[in-house]
Design a protein around this motif. Structure first.
Motif, PDB file in Angstrom:
ATOM      1  N   LEU A 238      40.321  49.726  39.495  1.00 18.95           N
ATOM      2  CA  LEU A 238      41.220  48.190  39.012  1.00 18.95           C
ATOM      3  C   LEU A 238      40.584  46.605  39.527  1.00 18.95           C
ATOM      4  O   LEU A 238      39.992  45.246  38.917  1.00 18.95           O
ATOM      5  CB  LEU A 238      42.509  48.322  39.616  1.00 18.95           C
ATOM      6  N   LEU A 239      39.576  46.758  40.473  1.00 19.30           N
ATOM      7  CA  LEU A 239      39.331  45.916  41.153  1.00 19.30           C
ATOM      8  C   LEU A 239      38.021  44.874  40.700  1.00 19.30           C
ATOM      9  O   LEU A 239      37.741  44.235  40.636  1.00 19.30           O
ATOM     10  CB  LEU A 239      39.323  46.290  42.389  1.00 19.30           C
ATOM     11  N   ALA A 240      36.897  46.536  40.226  1.00 20.30           N
ATOM     12  CA  ALA A 240      35.711  46.672  40.140  1.00 20.30           C
ATOM     13  C   ALA A 240      36.346  45.512  38.291  1.00 20.30           C
ATOM     14  O   ALA A 240      35.555  44.608  38.134  1.00 20.30           O
ATOM     15  CB  ALA A 240      35.838  47.606  39.697  1.00 20.30           C
ATOM     16  N   LYS A 241      37.144  46.213  37.509  1.00 17.50           N
ATOM     17  CA  LYS A 241      37.635  45.498  35.978  1.00 17.50           C
ATOM     18  C   LYS A 241      37.518  43.615  36.385  1.00 17.50           C
ATOM     19  O   LYS A 241      37.377  43.275  35.821  1.00 17.50           O
ATOM     20  CB  LYS A 241      38.377  46.700  35.596  1.00 17.50           C
ATOM     21  N   SER A 242      38.411  43.771  37.893  1.00 17.39           N
ATOM     22  CA  SER A 242      38.795  42.255  37.995  1.00 17.39           C
ATOM     23  C   SER A 242      37.831  41.539  38.384  1.00 17.39           C
ATOM     24  O   SER A 242      37.411  39.766  37.714  1.00 17.39           O
ATOM     25  CB  SER A 242      40.027  41.949  38.732  1.00 17.39           C
ATOM     26  N   ARG A 243      36.939  42.126  38.974  1.00 18.86           N
ATOM     27  CA  ARG A 243      35.075  41.331  38.692  1.00 18.86           C
ATOM     28  C   ARG A 243      34.077  41.336  37.352  1.00 18.86           C
ATOM     29  O   ARG A 243      33.179  41.012  37.651  1.00 18.86           O
ATOM     30  CB  ARG A 243      34.678  41.905  40.563  1.00 18.86           C
ATOM     31  N   ASP A 244      34.963  41.592  36.604  1.00 20.65           N
ATOM     32  CA  ASP A 244      33.712  42.241  35.518  1.00 20.65           C
ATOM     33  C   ASP A 244      33.294  42.981  35.922  1.00 20.65           C
ATOM     34  O   ASP A 244      31.430  42.664  35.323  1.00 20.65           O
ATOM     35  CB  ASP A 244      33.948  40.517  34.726  1.00 20.65           C
ATOM     36  N   GLU A 245      33.045  44.046  36.726  1.00 20.99           N
ATOM     37  CA  GLU A 245      32.057  44.854  36.964  1.00 20.99           C
ATOM     38  C   GLU A 245      32.651  46.129  36.699  1.00 20.99           C
ATOM     39  O   GLU A 245      33.287  46.711  36.157  1.00 20.99           O
ATOM     40  CB  GLU A 245      31.724  44.553  38.957  1.00 20.99           C
TER      41      GLU A 245
END
Length: 378
Positions: A238-245
């Motif tokens: 979820l954190l990666a998605k929030s950073r568009d990674e």
């Protein structure tokens, strides 16, 4: 060679040879020591090498293992709606998806206890790369869905899975379990992917592939865990998605999720059968809509049924009230329950990361939002 050899479970005639291949594996010994703590190795091994069908393997070894998991890591499983299902009848169970192994294992345990047809169940092939897990999954009547494909390879794989599902339901009278989306729901917002429904129609052919749903019995399933044992493990993605990674799994991540799901604390669990969608499917198919629109409408019906059947626990209401800084649902939990839930969250999210805190709470709060939404669309 059968066209399904690359994805299918074992045939009964292959079961004993497969069992003998893994009976001495250390992972099998660990499983059986957990399942039968008072039994000798010699006794369970003798039982196992004298097992000759998938059903017997499931009933003698998988079912007791699931009961032991419930005993050791939960405060019990409750169920609803199984009286709506008929014996000797195949159903397509479309379920929300929280836990890699337990969701379908719990359903099969309940089907067994109610004298109903057990399922063949979809599992991503990324989860069964270890030879032991691959063999065990085939003994547990799982069929593989190939992940990470693109273009023509993806279409061919989807058609193969669709054909296998058609064969199971219509020719073998075997129930099928599939998640409503690819992979588990990470944010608690259960939604049916139209692509999953389209895959199911691929083997139908004809001018109206949606006819497939009229030939079978579609049953939405809701499963809800008071505590999701893998909640914190879902945070990095979820954190990666929030950073568009792009999120890249670690080498043993799926296996760790699998173990944590089995052994982690769950408190209460509820599994709800939400009726057979015969009337709804007929009504959708009677319209002059195109396939895409029909699938969209069926997805909306399945979503509504799953949301309405989802058992909301104190954890869900606490998370919702904490996120909204209100006490809207305070009648559904005690102060002690609230303190325990928030303490658990703080222990799992050590850094004071605002995004992770919000994501953790949303994971539990979204089923409340969806239930409220379903009442408005009923």
């Amino acid at each position: 060679m059968s066209q399904f050899d690359s994805i299918r479970p074992f045939f009964d005639a292959e079961a004993n040879a497969a069992i003998r291949k893994i009976v001495d594996d250390p992972m099998m010994e660990a499983m059986m020591n957990f399942t039968f703590p008072n039994d000798t190795k010699e006794h369970w091994k003798d039982l196992m090498v004298n097992t000759y069908s998938l059903r017997d393997f499931q009933i003698k070894f998988i079912y007791p293992g699931v009961q032991k998991v419930l005993e050791k890591s939960s405060e019990g499983l409750s169920t609803g709606g199984f009286e709506q299902l008929e014996p000797n009848t195949a159903y397509l169970f479309i379920s929300n998806h929280r836990d890699i192994i337990l969701d379908t294992s719990l359903l099969n345990s309940c089907l067994h206890e109610n004298g109903l047809v057990l399922t063949t169940s979809a599992i991503g092939d990324n989860l069964i790369k270890l030879p032991f897990l691959h063999t065990l999954s085939r003994l547990n009547r799982n069929f593989a869905i190939k992940r990470g494909l693109q273009g023509r390879a993806l279409l061919e794989s989807s058609l193969l899975a669709s054909s296998y599902i058609h064969k199971s339901l219509l020719k073998e009278n075997r129930s099928v379990w599939t998640a409503q989306r690819e992979g588990r729901t990470k944010d608690g917002n259960d939604a049916t992917q139209r692509g999953v429904l389209k895959m199911l129609t691929l083997a139908e052919g004809g001018s109206n592939p949606f006819d497939f749903f009229e030939k079978i019995k579609v049953v939405p399933i809701s499963i809800s865990y008071e505590y999701d044992p893998t909640d914190v493990l879902k945070m990095p993605e979820l954190l990666a998605k929030s950073r568009d990674e792009k999120y890249v799994k670690s080498e043993n991540e799926d296996f760790m999720n699998l173990l944590r799901g089995i052994m982690g604390t769950k408190k209460h669990i509820h599994l709800q059968v939400n009726g057979v969608l015969d009337k709804e499917v007929k009504a959708i198919n009677a319209t002059d809509q195109n396939l895409s629109e029909k699938l969209e409408n069926l997805a909306a019906v399945i979503d509504r049924k799953i949301w309405q059947g989802y058992k909301l626990w104190p954890s869900n209401y606490i998370a919702h009230d904490t996120l909204s800084a209100s006490n809207t649902y305070s009648a559904h939990y005690t102060e002690e329950e609230k303190a325990a839930f928030l303490q658990r969250m703080q222990q799992k999210i050590e850094s004071k990361n605002e995004f992770l805190t919000q994501s953790f709470l949303s994971m539990y709060a979204n089923p409340v939002n969806n239930f409220e939404k379903s009442r408005g669309s009923a």
